[in-house]
Design a protein around this motif. Sequence first.
Motif, PDB file in Angstrom:
ATOM      1  N   ALA A   1       3.097 -80.594  95.097  1.00  0.00           N
ATOM      2  CA  ALA A   1       3.183 -80.361  93.655  1.00  0.00           C
ATOM      3  C   ALA A   1       3.936 -79.064  93.368  1.00  0.00           C
ATOM      4  O   ALA A   1       4.775 -78.993  92.470  1.00  0.00           O
TER       5      ALA A   1
ATOM      6  N   LEU B   1       6.240 -77.580  95.179  1.00  0.00           N
ATOM      7  CA  LEU B   1       7.670 -77.795  95.413  1.00  0.00           C
ATOM      8  C   LEU B   1       8.287 -78.600  94.278  1.00  0.00           C
ATOM      9  O   LEU B   1       9.390 -78.318  93.820  1.00  0.00           O
ATOM     10  N   SER B   2       7.516 -79.590  93.834  1.00  0.00           N
ATOM     11  CA  SER B   2       8.056 -80.484  92.819  1.00  0.00           C
ATOM     12  C   SER B   2       8.360 -79.751  91.517  1.00  0.00           C
ATOM     13  O   SER B   2       9.147 -80.200  90.705  1.00  0.00           O
ATOM     14  N   ARG B   3       7.683 -78.609  91.345  1.00  0.00           N
ATOM     15  CA  ARG B   3       7.941 -77.874  90.105  1.00  0.00           C
ATOM     16  C   ARG B   3       9.236 -77.072  90.180  1.00  0.00           C
ATOM     17  O   ARG B   3       9.650 -76.465  89.214  1.00  0.00           O
TER      18      ARG B   3
ATOM     19  N   PRO C   1      12.763 -78.106  91.181  1.00  0.00           N
ATOM     20  CA  PRO C   1      13.667 -79.170  91.628  1.00  0.00           C
ATOM     21  C   PRO C   1      14.784 -78.696  92.544  1.00  0.00           C
ATOM     22  O   PRO C   1      15.133 -79.405  93.485  1.00  0.00           O
TER      23      PRO C   1
ATOM     24  N   TYR D   1      13.314 -78.190  95.864  1.00  0.00           N
ATOM     25  CA  TYR D   1      12.912 -79.522  96.322  1.00  0.00           C
ATOM     26  C   TYR D   1      14.135 -80.268  96.859  1.00  0.00           C
ATOM     27  O   TYR D   1      14.095 -80.879  97.922  1.00  0.00           O
ATOM     28  N   ARG D   2      15.228 -80.161  96.093  1.00  0.00           N
ATOM     29  CA  ARG D   2      16.430 -80.890  96.479  1.00  0.00           C
ATOM     30  C   ARG D   2      16.928 -80.449  97.849  1.00  0.00           C
ATOM     31  O   ARG D   2      17.292 -81.267  98.686  1.00  0.00           O
TER      32      ARG D   2
ATOM     33  N   THR E   1      14.403 -81.843 100.540  1.00  0.00           N
ATOM     34  CA  THR E   1      14.468 -83.284 100.816  1.00  0.00           C
ATOM     35  C   THR E   1      15.779 -83.615 101.501  1.00  0.00           C
ATOM     36  O   THR E   1      15.841 -84.498 102.351  1.00  0.00           O
TER      37      THR E   1
ATOM     38  N   GLN F   1      20.259 -86.959  96.102  1.00  0.00           N
ATOM     39  CA  GLN F   1      20.782 -85.865  95.286  1.00  0.00           C
ATOM     40  C   GLN F   1      21.937 -85.155  95.990  1.00  0.00           C
ATOM     41  O   GLN F   1      22.949 -84.835  95.370  1.00  0.00           O
TER      42      GLN F   1
END
Lengths: 469, 230, 261
Positions: free
Chosen positions: A405, A407-409, A411, A414-415, A418, A459
Amino acid sequence: MSAVRQFNTRAHKALADSQLQRALAKARSGFVDKRAHAAASEPDFEHMRDQAREVRQRALANLAMCLEQFEQQVLAAGGQVHWAETPDDLRRIVIDICRDSGARAVTKGKSMVGEEAHLNVALEAAGITPWETDLGEYIIQLAKEPPSHIVAPALHKTRGQIEHLFRDAHRLGERALDEVSQLVDEARAVIRERFLNADVGITGANMLIAETGTAVLVTNEGNGDLTARLPRTHIITTSFDRVVPTWDDASKIIRVLARSATGQPITSYTSFFSGPRAGNEQDGPDQFHVVLLDNHRSALLGTEFETMLHCIRCGACMNHCPVYQAVGGHTYNAVYPGPMGAVLSPLLRGAPQDDALPNASSFCGRCEAVCPVRIPLPGLMRKLREREQQQTPAIASRWLLRLHARLSRHPALYRSLTGWGSRALALAAGGRGRLRRIPLLGGWSRERDLPAPQGGSFQQQWQARKGRG
Amino acid sequence: MQSARERILGRIRKASGPGQAASAGTADSQALIAAQPAAQASLRPIDDVPAEFCQQALAAGVELHYCDELAALPAACAKVLDAQARLTVSTAQALAHMHWANSVQPYVRGSIEVGLVQARLGIAETGTACFDSRDVPSGLLFLSDILLVVLDGRHLVDRQESAWQRLGPVGSALHLVTGPSRTADVEQTIQVGAHGPRRLVLFLVGGGLAQVVARHTQPAPSLITLASSP
Amino acid sequence: MAAQRIGLFATCPVDLFRPSVGFATAALLEAAGFTVEVPPQSCCGQVSYNNGLRDDAREVAWQLVQAFEPYDYTVLPSGSCAGMISHHYPALFAGDVRLPRVEDFCQRVYELTTFLVEVAGFTRLADNTASLSCTYHDSCAGLRELGIQAQPRELLGHCGGVVLKEMTDTNVCCGFGGTFCVKFGKVSAHMADAKLDNALATGADLLLGGDVSCLLHLAGRARRRGLDLQVRHIAEVLAGALSQPAIGEAAGQGSGKGRAP
Ligand code: SF4
């Protein structure tokens, strides 16, 4: 052992049990098809569901008043109402009444509240023989097992297993029991004697009608009526949330109950019991007792779980649940299995935060889609999961979830992660298209391969292409 | 010390809700708990009540017959009944005093070959017959192998709500009976005759329903034979 | 008039595992006349939400709303994430001052097949030269939260070469269920097996669905069992983007069914 692991241990046994799987397969499409047909052939069905839900909402919104009125009317009719805070209270009340009636044997109709209180065990301990009369309940009584379904208690038994149980319990000689009809006739003959000899009859109630102090009982077999009307004493074990204000309200519940449960417009028998028999009536009890159980229900009123008390016990949610269909009711290790049980059982056990049941759902939503009173079952399970997260110490899996969560905040971060992860996994797969074993992801890879990423996250690739373009 | 009753009701009252504080038994509280939101429109009307009754009763496994008047009933019954069949009746019902071709005995508890009972009302939406415990003992409905139900063709209502209105106060039990007794507890296979009647034979009497019944019961029903006879 | 702008939300599993679905989605939307952009993105918050971490879910959701609200539409190749947004975001922000902005945003969020049918009215889909024998799995959230059932089938009907063979229990869960598939692995696999067996029984070569998460689970299970069944996201078929191997397949591996020649 953690609750989830215990559930899995039972589930694995159930998945490997070929008899159980056979029985579950028999039930699976039958219930689903019959309910679907009933819903499709009644143009007003969705409207009926709304009406039924409104009755349940109104009953709970006026619950104290409904109950006081119900009680007054039962008393006026010459019956008695007993209040049981705990299953233990209920057992004591029932046994006292049985003793007062000098009962040595009691017939019993199906009562989930009776199951909740493990009434049979208590009766036997008190020297009173309980005779189950619902065919399904009778079968599992012979098997010394709890019910696995709230409407069809012996759903987990195959015909062959039932035949064995009957052969062991009845003196059958060479009589054939190959056909379903022979099994039913066999039980009929044995139980018929019991109806005629019982001192007390104990049934549940599908509804209580406040305006006249009436208990409503719904069966297809007729066992409930014989249990209620032949012995001198009739005891109704139920919970207070079964109450509805009026007869018209009861009709609205009846319309959706059997359609949702078995696909019938109505069950063969729907009976309304109001007090002991009048002087000129030939059948009916001399004593009429209603025992109302609480067992943590009152604590749900006014909370986010109040809608669970709207449940009318039709069983449609479990009939349509793919998890229930895979593992059967006993895996839930609770009086109430399936989706409604995954919510209600933890709440009634009083320590919902330690329970596996709210987690044992894929949230497919089929239960909510068929629930006649539209209880948001997955939503309630999610709320129980929230409680678990708030009230239990964090374990590794929760740190992972929280990290995700976090990390998801962000982006951008996160990019890049991933992108890196996608590449790494693709590399690990080495052109095989999939991974058989993945560190940290044993839960996934024990049962399935992990399809390999295509190499670089979407992405990243998108950025690269746009950059080129 | 508070009783369990007071503690439970106390907890319930503490939870919110408009009716929790009011006390029962007043006209106000009655009106409050029965009051339904306007949006709760009624269900679609049933236009042809007898036709709906026949259709639903047959779908529930009822064997349906018609005769024009009560006087014709014994002959109609004799036509579908085995000659040896013994009828059991409730002495509280007029049927007990009619002249029957078969032998007749008053109800006592025990297993019964053929129960003969008169229903108070029929409900069209489900093909249901209603029995009041003041005129039919419960056992007669549930201990009979075959249940013969007599129902006045003019005593049909559309839905349950209308039945409650028509019936008024009833005895200690009101039984709604829809088809024979059945169970699906063995492998979900529907089997009739679980604990109660294996067959439910219903005679609609009067009301000019000959054609409606005939329309719904093609081809003609066959002779009733006792389940126990060879 | 300038083309309307779509923010493409690829979803985590597409981002990480199946970029080809993201590109196929973009291709379809562009062919329908929209301008497609991919702003920096992460998760919709469903993982946190379904595991009882409501506060985390809300903040993850909020970054998504902020990133995507400038677009005319937000489109996702996933019924599950679209359901999370349009169905659960408003409840997540109940009583929060941000609720009006969230609600306004949610009204402009669409699952791909729904968007193509109901907003874009787009029917010029791939004309596959090879015949593709397909069966379609209705993923749960899309089906029950968003009513996605007719849309993918209508689109497949406009697609050249596609023969749709419906399986039994097409609307029954595949057993994925997020963390469910890890916590209750064997039960989940049992559910996957029922789904895969139903798919195989149709004789179709290709199992399609609208959610890569479910499809990763199904493909992973199919590979583990060594089944002769290819698994793809519907967008790839609709866009005729079949050059990449099916999910979980190596290049040049498998029966060759379900891949473009
Ligand atoms: S939760 Fe709904 S579907 Fe399940 S038993 Fe209760 S009323 Fe029936």
